[in-house]
Design a protein around this motif. Structure first.
Motif, PDB file in Angstrom:
ATOM      1  N   LEU B 185       0.827  -1.206   0.000  1.00  0.00           N
ATOM      2  CA  LEU B 185       0.000   0.000   0.000  1.00  0.00           C
ATOM      3  C   LEU B 185       0.861   1.256   0.000  1.00  0.00           C
ATOM      4  O   LEU B 185       0.485   2.286  -0.563  1.00  0.00           O
ATOM      5  N   ASP B 186       2.000   1.177   0.663  1.00  0.00           N
ATOM      6  CA  ASP B 186       2.850   2.357   0.790  1.00  0.00           C
ATOM      7  C   ASP B 186       3.927   2.427  -0.285  1.00  0.00           C
ATOM      8  O   ASP B 186       4.767   3.332  -0.254  1.00  0.00           O
ATOM      9  N   ASN B 189       5.440   1.797  -6.393  1.00  0.00           N
ATOM     10  CA  ASN B 189       5.756   0.849  -7.458  1.00  0.00           C
ATOM     11  C   ASN B 189       4.803  -0.334  -7.501  1.00  0.00           C
ATOM     12  O   ASN B 189       4.774  -1.074  -8.476  1.00  0.00           O
ATOM     13  N   ARG B 190       4.093  -0.545  -6.406  1.00  0.00           N
ATOM     14  CA  ARG B 190       3.284  -1.765  -6.367  1.00  0.00           C
ATOM     15  C   ARG B 190       1.797  -1.502  -6.154  1.00  0.00           C
ATOM     16  O   ARG B 190       1.004  -2.424  -6.135  1.00  0.00           O
ATOM     17  N   GLN B 191       1.421  -0.227  -6.018  1.00  0.00           N
ATOM     18  CA  GLN B 191       0.015   0.066  -5.759  1.00  0.00           C
ATOM     19  C   GLN B 191      -0.900  -0.406  -6.878  1.00  0.00           C
ATOM     20  O   GLN B 191      -2.039  -0.786  -6.650  1.00  0.00           O
ATOM     21  N   TRP B 192      -0.392  -0.391  -8.114  1.00  0.00           N
ATOM     22  CA  TRP B 192      -1.245  -0.754  -9.260  1.00  0.00           C
ATOM     23  C   TRP B 192      -1.772  -2.177  -9.160  1.00  0.00           C
ATOM     24  O   TRP B 192      -2.787  -2.515  -9.729  1.00  0.00           O
ATOM     25  N   LYS B 193      -1.054  -3.045  -8.435  1.00  0.00           N
ATOM     26  CA  LYS B 193      -1.509  -4.435  -8.469  1.00  0.00           C
ATOM     27  C   LYS B 193      -2.288  -4.860  -7.228  1.00  0.00           C
ATOM     28  O   LYS B 193      -2.574  -6.042  -7.052  1.00  0.00           O
ATOM     29  N   ILE B 194      -2.647  -3.887  -6.415  1.00  0.00           N
ATOM     30  CA  ILE B 194      -3.473  -4.211  -5.256  1.00  0.00           C
ATOM     31  C   ILE B 194      -4.917  -4.399  -5.718  1.00  0.00           C
ATOM     32  O   ILE B 194      -5.440  -3.605  -6.491  1.00  0.00           O
ATOM     33  N   SER B 195      -5.531  -5.474  -5.268  1.00  0.00           N
ATOM     34  CA  SER B 195      -6.933  -5.676  -5.627  1.00  0.00           C
ATOM     35  C   SER B 195      -7.745  -5.903  -4.365  1.00  0.00           C
ATOM     36  O   SER B 195      -7.199  -6.259  -3.313  1.00  0.00           O
ATOM     37  N   GLU B 196      -9.034  -5.680  -4.462  1.00  0.00           N
ATOM     38  CA  GLU B 196      -9.884  -5.861  -3.278  1.00  0.00           C
ATOM     39  C   GLU B 196      -9.841  -7.310  -2.817  1.00  0.00           C
ATOM     40  O   GLU B 196      -9.966  -7.595  -1.636  1.00  0.00           O
TER      41      GLU B 196
END
Lengths: 286, 286
Positions: B185-186, B189-196
């Motif tokens: 979350l922080d 570089n990786r926020q795009w792949k967070i899913s619900e």
């Protein structure tokens, strides 16, 4: 230093390999001097492949050709270890099978091209069909001579889908090849893979040069350029290849996609979970 | 240290994941302490894969499973970069396509198993069909319950052809997963792949544990054992996985094949070539 300008085969230009020095090594004198640049290139490749994978708007196809002992395996290994295997493939094209030969020469290649978001490395490729095939007359000239254009059309199709194509011809001198063969002879780890054809093929050296020149002249295009990589020095070969790939990918200006979810919302859910006693318990254990 | 005895799921034994500490880290206290052992394992893997490739009498299949954020990608990357891409593949199995679902559940997997001389790594695998499929009732119990036996039969078939099969379940705690999600979350570089679904799946944590236990109990066999890898510490995960693969391959007592040609004969031919003025000329250039 950007080696692209120096090493590219300009589309439409004539090329004489004998005018190119396979021992050229750019601005660095030694491997140690080049180490930092190389490490930077590798770090760039890692990041750029991640962007390509995330963005899914581009594909990357890397073709590696070169005479026996030119360093194709080493180059593929070097490039690919910079990248996450999730989203990258290496395909080696050896002697075609009977089934391959029952099809057009691009049939066995097409299934292995990269989709959007992917990187594919070809260790040998469809170019074998205008190289060894031409040198040894495995098909008549009326057949192989038509393939250059067909290759260009095929690569154009891939480019139109969003594929960046980079083709590297690893160029070593006959003397360097001989030296590498001799090292194999003295290395118990590699004696098993020595074959008579290794040195029998040397008799065709000039025929191969001619076939390489024809390939470079007829198939270096705006959308799929060939680069001639002086490869007597392995460290320079790796440096140049990684630099050219990184510089080309940088120009795509790729970006990470935006988050698809409301991050603030999810952050709250996490805070709640972290305060949950059941969670804290398992966290304490971890 | 050989971690196999400690981490193997003994064929036929019951297993309770809650009795296993996902933060366990063997004899080393820190990553720095483990660094040398890890480097030695990696060097061994490089050499052993080379032997496997050369000898062509064995194949190696590595299966990696684990809950989201357990480190499957990182583990695959770590293992595979030790090996020459010529002869190794990594296949990720995501949601099955419509065509996959029109076939038996092993259909999409079979084409990717390694041939003799090859290494294949599965990032997720046919085990998804007794994991997510079971947890979410994607097929009725009467269907998924038959799959354990079918998996064993399938793996037996591969083993009989000469395939060494190693299966790693990467085990992290719920707290460690939460922490890794928060780091994502922080990390821009990786926020795009967070899913619900990341955190919605957490509600099924205990159901997943039950499904993992069933998989480990029913499908850890002499010919295809499961190992539970405590994975809260990434460095220990990499250390244990690389050690187990290396130790298993060492027991195969693989050998390089003998040379297929008369080396003395070829050595002579090289000496003659080296004295050839045409060769010396090109050598001088190199």
């Amino acid at each position: 230093m950007d080696y692209r300008k120096k090493l590219i085969v300009k589309p439409g230009a004539k090329i004489r390999l004998k005018d190119i020095d396979p021992a050229w090594h750019g601005k660095h004198e030694t491997e140690a001097e080049a180490a930092q640049d190389l490490a930077e290139n590798v770090a760039k490749l890692t990041h750029l492949q991640y962007l390509l994978y995330a963005e899914k708007k581009h594909a990357l196809l890397i073709v590696v050709q070169g005479i026996d002992a030119a360093g194709k395996d080493g180059t593929c290994w070097h490039v690919i270890t910079a990248m996450n295997p999730q989203g990258t493939t290496v395909t080696g094209f050896k002697q075609p099978t009977e089934e391959d030969l029952a099809h057009d020469f691009l049939w066995r290649v097409h299934p292995h091209v990269p989709g959007l978001g992917q990187v594919a490395v070809f260790n040998r490729s469809h170019y074998e069909d205008v190289l060894v095939v031409r040198v040894h007359n495995l098909v008549p000239e009326s057949e192989w001579s038509k393939r250059y254009k067909e290759i260009n059309q095929f690569e154009k199709l891939l480019a139109r889908k969003g594929t960046t194509i980079l083709k590297f011809f690893l160029y070593i001198s006959a003397g360097e090849q001989l030296e590498r063969f001799r090292q194999r002879l003295d290395d118990p780890n590699r004696q098993w893979k020595i074959s008579e054809s290794d040195y029998k093929e040397r008799a065709y050296w000039n025929d191969y040069l001619k076939a390489y020149e024809a390939m470079l002249e007829q198939c270096s295009t705006e959308y799929a350029p060939w680069y001639v990589i002086p490869s007597n020095h392995k460290w320079f070969r790796n440096l140049a290849v990684s630099q050219i790939i990184a510089a080309t990918l940088e120009e795509l200006k790729m970006k990470l996609p935006p988050p698809t979810v409301d991050l603030a919302q999810i952050r709250k859910a996490y805070h709640a979970a972290a305060k949950d006693p059941a969670e804290s318990k398992s966290k304490a254990r971890g």
